[in-house]
Design an enzyme around this catalytic site. Structure first.
Site, PDB file in Angstrom:
ATOM      1  N   HIS A 217       0.999  -1.220   0.554  1.00  0.00           N
ATOM      2  CA  HIS A 217      -0.357  -0.121  -0.417  1.00  0.00           C
ATOM      3  C   HIS A 217       0.784   0.927   0.096  1.00  0.00           C
ATOM      4  O   HIS A 217       0.265   1.821   0.523  1.00  0.00           O
ATOM      5  CB  HIS A 217      -0.893   0.210   1.222  1.00  0.00           C
ATOM      6  CG  HIS A 217      -1.339  -1.411   1.525  1.00  0.00           C
ATOM      7  ND1 HIS A 217      -1.154  -2.197   2.394  1.00  0.00           N
ATOM      8  CD2 HIS A 217      -2.622  -1.975   1.153  1.00  0.00           C
ATOM      9  CE1 HIS A 217      -1.688  -3.298   2.408  1.00  0.00           C
ATOM     10  NE2 HIS A 217      -2.951  -2.916   1.959  1.00  0.00           N
ATOM     11  N   GLY A 402     -10.002   7.234   3.338  1.00  0.00           N
ATOM     12  CA  GLY A 402     -10.923   6.482   4.230  1.00  0.00           C
ATOM     13  C   GLY A 402     -11.765   7.795   5.078  1.00  0.00           C
ATOM     14  O   GLY A 402     -13.192   7.383   5.033  1.00  0.00           O
ATOM     15  N   THR A 442      -8.454   0.839   9.687  1.00  0.00           N
ATOM     16  CA  THR A 442      -8.331   0.990  10.817  1.00  0.00           C
ATOM     17  C   THR A 442      -9.584   2.185  11.351  1.00  0.00           C
ATOM     18  O   THR A 442     -10.243   1.631  12.542  1.00  0.00           O
ATOM     19  CB  THR A 442      -7.043   0.742  11.597  1.00  0.00           C
ATOM     20  OG1 THR A 442      -6.523   1.021  11.311  1.00  0.00           O
ATOM     21  CG2 THR A 442      -7.252   1.008  13.395  1.00  0.00           C
ATOM     22  N   SER A 443      -9.277   2.975  10.971  1.00  0.00           N
ATOM     23  CA  SER A 443     -10.040   3.992  11.541  1.00  0.00           C
ATOM     24  C   SER A 443     -11.552   4.284  11.427  1.00  0.00           C
ATOM     25  O   SER A 443     -12.372   4.233  11.981  1.00  0.00           O
ATOM     26  CB  SER A 443      -9.403   5.680  10.871  1.00  0.00           C
ATOM     27  OG  SER A 443      -9.447   5.621   9.613  1.00  0.00           O
ATOM     28  N   GLY A 484      -9.807  -1.161  19.707  1.00  0.00           N
ATOM     29  CA  GLY A 484      -8.260  -1.136  19.382  1.00  0.00           C
ATOM     30  C   GLY A 484      -6.857  -1.417  19.907  1.00  0.00           C
ATOM     31  O   GLY A 484      -5.996  -1.832  19.471  1.00  0.00           O
ATOM     32  N   ARG A 541      -0.268   0.777  11.319  1.00  0.00           N
ATOM     33  CA  ARG A 541       0.069   0.601   9.937  1.00  0.00           C
ATOM     34  C   ARG A 541       1.433   0.998  10.256  1.00  0.00           C
ATOM     35  O   ARG A 541       1.879   1.150   9.819  1.00  0.00           O
ATOM     36  CB  ARG A 541      -0.462   0.743   9.108  1.00  0.00           C
ATOM     37  CG  ARG A 541      -0.989  -0.227   8.198  1.00  0.00           C
ATOM     38  CD  ARG A 541      -1.674  -0.191   7.160  1.00  0.00           C
ATOM     39  NE  ARG A 541      -3.019  -0.627   6.653  1.00  0.00           N
ATOM     40  CZ  ARG A 541      -3.867  -1.146   6.285  1.00  0.00           C
ATOM     41  NH1 ARG A 541      -3.693   0.434   5.205  1.00  0.00           N
ATOM     42  NH2 ARG A 541      -4.381  -1.467   5.540  1.00  0.00           N
ATOM     43  N   ASP A 554       0.425  11.875  14.890  1.00  0.00           N
ATOM     44  CA  ASP A 554      -0.791  11.082  14.251  1.00  0.00           C
ATOM     45  C   ASP A 554      -1.920  11.761  13.834  1.00  0.00           C
ATOM     46  O   ASP A 554      -2.190  12.289  14.051  1.00  0.00           O
ATOM     47  CB  ASP A 554      -1.286  10.243  15.741  1.00  0.00           C
ATOM     48  CG  ASP A 554      -2.281   8.956  15.388  1.00  0.00           C
ATOM     49  OD1 ASP A 554      -1.342   8.254  14.363  1.00  0.00           O
ATOM     50  OD2 ASP A 554      -2.732   9.143  15.504  1.00  0.00           O
ATOM     51  N   GLY A 556      -4.633  10.392  12.942  1.00  0.00           N
ATOM     52  CA  GLY A 556      -6.312   9.580  13.313  1.00  0.00           C
ATOM     53  C   GLY A 556      -5.955  11.079  14.356  1.00  0.00           C
ATOM     54  O   GLY A 556      -6.749  10.901  14.735  1.00  0.00           O
TER      55      GLY A 556
HETATM   56  P1  ADP Z   1      -5.656   2.248   8.107  1.00  0.00           P
HETATM   57  O1  ADP Z   1      -4.120   2.327   9.430  1.00  0.00           O
HETATM   58  O2  ADP Z   1      -6.163   1.036   8.829  1.00  0.00           O
HETATM   59  O3  ADP Z   1      -4.533   2.597   7.279  1.00  0.00           O
HETATM   60  P2  ADP Z   1      -6.019   4.754   8.781  1.00  0.00           P
HETATM   61  O4  ADP Z   1      -5.006   5.615   7.806  1.00  0.00           O
HETATM   62  O5  ADP Z   1      -7.668   5.699   7.844  1.00  0.00           O
HETATM   63  O6  ADP Z   1      -6.445   3.241   9.076  1.00  0.00           O
HETATM   64  O7  ADP Z   1      -5.570   5.040  10.057  1.00  0.00           O
HETATM   65  C1  ADP Z   1      -4.943   5.344  10.515  1.00  0.00           C
HETATM   66  C2  ADP Z   1      -5.433   6.300  11.784  1.00  0.00           C
HETATM   67  O8  ADP Z   1      -5.945   4.879  13.111  1.00  0.00           O
HETATM   68  C3  ADP Z   1      -3.733   6.323  12.720  1.00  0.00           C
HETATM   69  O9  ADP Z   1      -3.146   7.962  12.295  1.00  0.00           O
HETATM   70  C4  ADP Z   1      -4.264   6.073  14.323  1.00  0.00           C
HETATM   71  O10 ADP Z   1      -4.872   7.393  15.194  1.00  0.00           O
HETATM   72  C5  ADP Z   1      -5.484   5.332  14.346  1.00  0.00           C
HETATM   73  N1  ADP Z   1      -5.193   4.233  14.300  1.00  0.00           N
HETATM   74  C6  ADP Z   1      -4.257   2.797  14.179  1.00  0.00           C
HETATM   75  N2  ADP Z   1      -4.609   1.723  14.464  1.00  0.00           N
HETATM   76  C7  ADP Z   1      -5.646   1.948  15.715  1.00  0.00           C
HETATM   77  C8  ADP Z   1      -5.710   1.368  17.650  1.00  0.00           C
HETATM   78  N3  ADP Z   1      -5.688   0.525  17.499  1.00  0.00           N
HETATM   79  N4  ADP Z   1      -6.188   2.332  17.772  1.00  0.00           N
HETATM   80  C9  ADP Z   1      -7.138   3.406  18.476  1.00  0.00           C
HETATM   81  N5  ADP Z   1      -6.283   4.356  16.894  1.00  0.00           N
HETATM   82  C10 ADP Z   1      -5.557   3.655  16.041  1.00  0.00           C
HETATM   83 MG    MG Z   2      -3.828   4.917   6.943  1.00  0.00          MG
END
Ligand code: ADP
Ligand code: MG
Length: 584
Positions: A217, A402, A442-443, A484, A541, A554, A556
C-alpha cells in the site's frame, strides 16, 4: 494511472459487480464480498480470506474449489468492515467451522478479530491465522509483527487444500500456521500507484530509483537504491531470502522450494521472466530443488510497478497440499471434480430493516446530529489531502480518503434515517454502520465505534442532556480502547480522544453548559493531538516505520481534533443549548 472509472467512490462496488458477472461459475455476491457459487460438502471447514480491494487476484479471484470458500472484499486498500467479514463467513460456512486468514495489517486484524468474536457468539467455531511473510517489515524475532504480501497465496492454498481433504478446524489451523512459518517474501517497487479519481500517486519513487522492501500500500521501504539490472535484482531478492531460513529448515541445500515471482501490477511478464531466469540459476546454485515455480500476478497493488519474490519451503505434507487441484477465477491447478452449482438466489447488500420512530424531542436532536455529521464531512473534505499526507509519512496514505468515504456515507445514512422519522440514537447508529462499511481500515472501524456509542447514550426517547452526551463520549473512548487495544502514548487517536472525554466530563461535572464544556475539551484535544508529534507509534500501520513519524502528529489524533472542533461549532449554534440546560 487508473484511466477508467465512473464515480471514483463507486469503483470498488462496481469492480465487484463486474467481477461476479464475469465469474458466476465460481463465485456469487453476498453482502461484504463473495463466496463460492458451488456447493461444498457438509461439515467442511470454510477458509475465508480477505482484505482491501486493489490487489487482484487477491482476494476475490482466489475463491473457488480447492482454494478459498469466501472473500471479504473491502474498499480500495481498506480493510473490510467487521460486518462484511461476518456476513461473508456466515454465507461461506458449511457446518465445519471457519478459518479466517489474511495479511497482517492493523485494520484487518481489528475487523477480522471482531468478526471472529461475533461468529463464535453465533455458535460458529472460528479461528484465525494471519499471514506474515514480508521479511522487510520487521526482524525475524518479531515475525508476528510482519505484514502479509504475496505469500498469502501459499497459506491460503495449503489451508484450503487441507479443508478440502477433510481436516478438521484445529488441523486446518495447524497447516495454515505451518505454511506461514515456511513462507518468506521480499519485494521492491519502481513507481507508486494512483487510485481511481486521484490526481496524484499515493506515493512516489524517484525516477531511476528502486524502493527496497516497500509495502503493497506504499508503506515506506527499508532502503532505496538505483534500479539494478534484472540479474542484479534477482541477486538482491534471492540473497535477502536465503539469509533467513525458516525454523525447521537446516540448510538450503537439498530443500524443496516453490518460488513465486509476483508482479505488483505494472511490471511486464517478460521483464519478470528475465529476472526469474537468474533467480532459478541462483536457487540451483544454492542446491535448492525448485518445485512448481510461479511467475505472474498473485497479489497486486493497483498499478504499482514492482515485484516480490516468495519462497515457500515445502515438507511432504505442504507439498501434497500445494499440489492439490484448485479451480478459481484467477488460480487453476490440476483438475477438480466440478461441484454442483448452489441454487441460492444472489443476495445484494443487506435489506434495510425498519427504522424505529423517535420521540418529537429526539427527532429534534436528530436534526442537530445530522448537522454535526455534515460538519464532520465538511471538515474532512477541507483537510483530506493533509490527512493523507500525514498518513503517508509512516503509514499508507489512506487516512484522508478513508475518512472522507466514511464521513460522507455516514452523512447520507444520517439524512435518510432522520428523514424517515428516527430519533438521534438511531441516526447515529445507522451513520456508524455506514461509516465503518464504507471507510474500512482502522479508523473506519473506530469511528463506527464512536458514533455507535454516542447513539446508544442518546437513545430515541429523550432530548439529549449534557450528561448523556458526556456519557456517550466516555463510552466511545472506552469502546475505542477496548476495540483497538491502544493505550495513551501509543500515538493513535486515543491520545486525543481520552483527554477530550476526560475534559468534557470534568467541565460538565463542574456545571458548564454543553457548548462551553465542549469548547474547553476541544482545546484539550487540539493540544493533545499536536503533542503526538513527539511520540513514537506502537500500533497500526505506522509502527514498522516508527522513527519516520517523529515530528509529525498522528493522523488519526489530528483528524479527531479537527472533527470535535467542527462539531463544537454546530453545538454553539444549536438551539438545543437552552433545552439541554433544562434537562440537565
Ligand atoms: P489504516 O491504519 O487502516 O490505514 P487509517 O489510515 O484511516 O487506517 O487510520 C490511521 C489512524 O488510525 C492512525 O493515525 C491512528 O490514529 C488510528 N489507529 C490505528 N491503530 C489504532 C488502534 N489500535 N487504536 C486506536 N487508533 C488506532
Ligand atoms: Mg492509513
Amino acid at each position: 494511472m487508473t484511466r477508467l472509472h465512473n464515480r471514483p467512490e463507486d469503483f470498488a462496488d462496481e469492480m465487484i459487480e463486474g467481477f461476479v458477472a464475469a465469474n458466476r461459475r465460481y463465485v456469487r455476491h453476498v453482502p461484504g464480498g463473495v463466496v463460492r457459487s458451488t456447493r461444498s460438502p457438509e461439515g467442511q471447514v470454510a477458509v475465508v480470506i480477505g482484505g482491501g480491494s486493489g490487489h487482484y487476484p487477491a482476494f476475490g479471484g482466489l475463491v473457488g474449489q480447492g482454494l478459498a470458500h469466501g472473500a471479504a472484499m473491502g474498499n480500495l486498500f481498506a480493510s473490510p468492515a467487521t460486518g462484511q467479514v461476518r456476513s461473508v463467513a456466515t454465507a461461506a460456512q458449511n457446518g465445519g467451522g471457519v478459518l479466517l486468514t489474511y495479511g497482517n495489517y492493523a485494520g484487518d486484524v481489528l475487523n477480522f478479530d471482531a468478526a471472529q468474536e461475533e461468529l463464535r457468539a453465533a455458535g460458529i467455531p472460528c479461528e484465525t491465522v494471519t499471514v506474515t511473510d514480508d521479511i522487510s517489515s520487521a526482524p525475524a524475532v518479531e515475525k508476528h509483527r510482519r505484514r502479509g504480501i504475496a505469500g498469502d497465496l501459499t497459506v491460503f492454498k495449503a489451508a484450503a487444500a487441507a479443508a478440502e481433504a477433510g481436516y478438521d478446524l484445529p488441523e486446518v489451523v495447524r497447516v495454515a500456521r505451518h505454511a506461514n512459518e515456511r513462507t518468506r517474501s521480499f519485494g521492491v517497487a519502481f513507481t507508486g500507484c494512483t487510485l481511481p479519481g486521484a490526481d496524484a500517486p499515493l506515493f512516489t519513487v524517484p525516477e531511476g530509483r528502486m524502493a527496497v522492501g516497500l509495502g503493497i500500500h506504499g508503506e515506506p521501504g527499508i532502503d532505496e537504491t538505483d534500479v539494478p539490472t534484472a540479474d542484479g535484482l534477482a541477486e538482491l531478492l534471492v540473497g535477502s531470502l536465503l539469509a533467513e531460513l525458516p525454523d525447521g529448515v537446516a540448510e538450503a541445500r537439498g530443500a524443496r522450494v516453490v518460488p513465486i515471482l509476483n508482479g505488483l501490477g505494472a511490471l511486464k511478464y517478460e521483464e519478470m521472466f528475465v529476472v526469474y531466469r537468474r533467480i532459478a540459476g541462483l536457487l540451483e546454485e544454492a542446491g535448492i530443488e525448485i518445485v512448481d515455480p510461479h511467475v505472474g500476478e498473485y497479489c497486486t497493488s493497483f498499478d504499482m510497478a514492482g515485484t516480490s519474490l516468495t519462497l515457500f519451503w515445502l515438507d511432504d505434507e505442504l507439498e501434497r497440499l500445494w499440489n492439490a487441484p484448485a479451480d478459481t477465477p484467477a488460480y487453476r491447478k490440476g483438475s477438480v471434480v466440478a461441484a454442483e452449482l448452489d441454487e441460492i438466489a444472489e443476495a445484494t447488500d443487506a435489506a434495510a430493516d425498519a427504522i424505529p420512530e423517535g420521540s418529537a424531542e429526539s427527532r429534534r436532536a436528530a436534526a442537530t446530529a445530522v448537522e454535526a455529521i455534515a460538519a464532520i464531512a465538511a471538515v474532512v473534505d477541507a483537510n483530506v489531502d493533509e490527512l493523507g499526507h500525514l498518513d503517508a509519512i509512516a503509514g499508507d496514505g489512506d487516512h484522508g480518503i478513508g475518512m472522507q468515504r466514511g464521513a460522507h456515507a455516514a452523512l447520507a445514512a444520517a439524512r435518510d434515517t432522520a428523514d424517515a422519522g428516527a430519533g438521534a440514537g438511531t441516526v447515529f447508529a445507522r451513520a456508524a454502520d455506514a461509516w465503518s462499511y464504507r471507510a474500512g481500515g482502522t479508523s473506519g472501524a473506530l469511528w463506527g465505534v464512536v458514533l455507535r456509542s454516542v447513539g446508544e447514550a442518546l437513545g430515541d426517547e429523550h432530548a439529549p442532556t449534557r450528561d448523556a452526551v458526556a456519557a456517550g463520549v466516555r463510552s466511545a473512548a472506552n469502546g475505542v480502547v477496548a476495540y483497538g487495544k491502544a493505550q495513551l502514548g501509543d500515538k493513535t487517536m486515543v491520545d486525543a480522544l481520552l483527554p477530550f472525554a476526560e475534559s468534557l466530563e470534568r467541565e460538565i461535572a463542574g456545571g458548564a453548559r454543553l457548548a462551553g464544556a465542549w469548547s474547553t475539551a476541544d482545546s484539550t484535544a487540539a493540544t493533545a493531538a499536536a503533542a503526538t508529534a513527539d511520540l513514537l507509534p506502537r500500533m497500526g500501520r505506522a509502527r514498522p516505520h516508527a522513527e519516520k513519524s517523529l515530528g509529525t502528529p498522528d493522523p488519526g489524533a489530528h483528524s479527531f481534533a479537527l472533527i470535535v472542533h467542527a462539531v463544537g461549532e454546530v453545538l454553539v449554534g444549536s438551539t438545543d443549548e437552552g433545552k439541554e440546560h433544562e434537562h440537565a
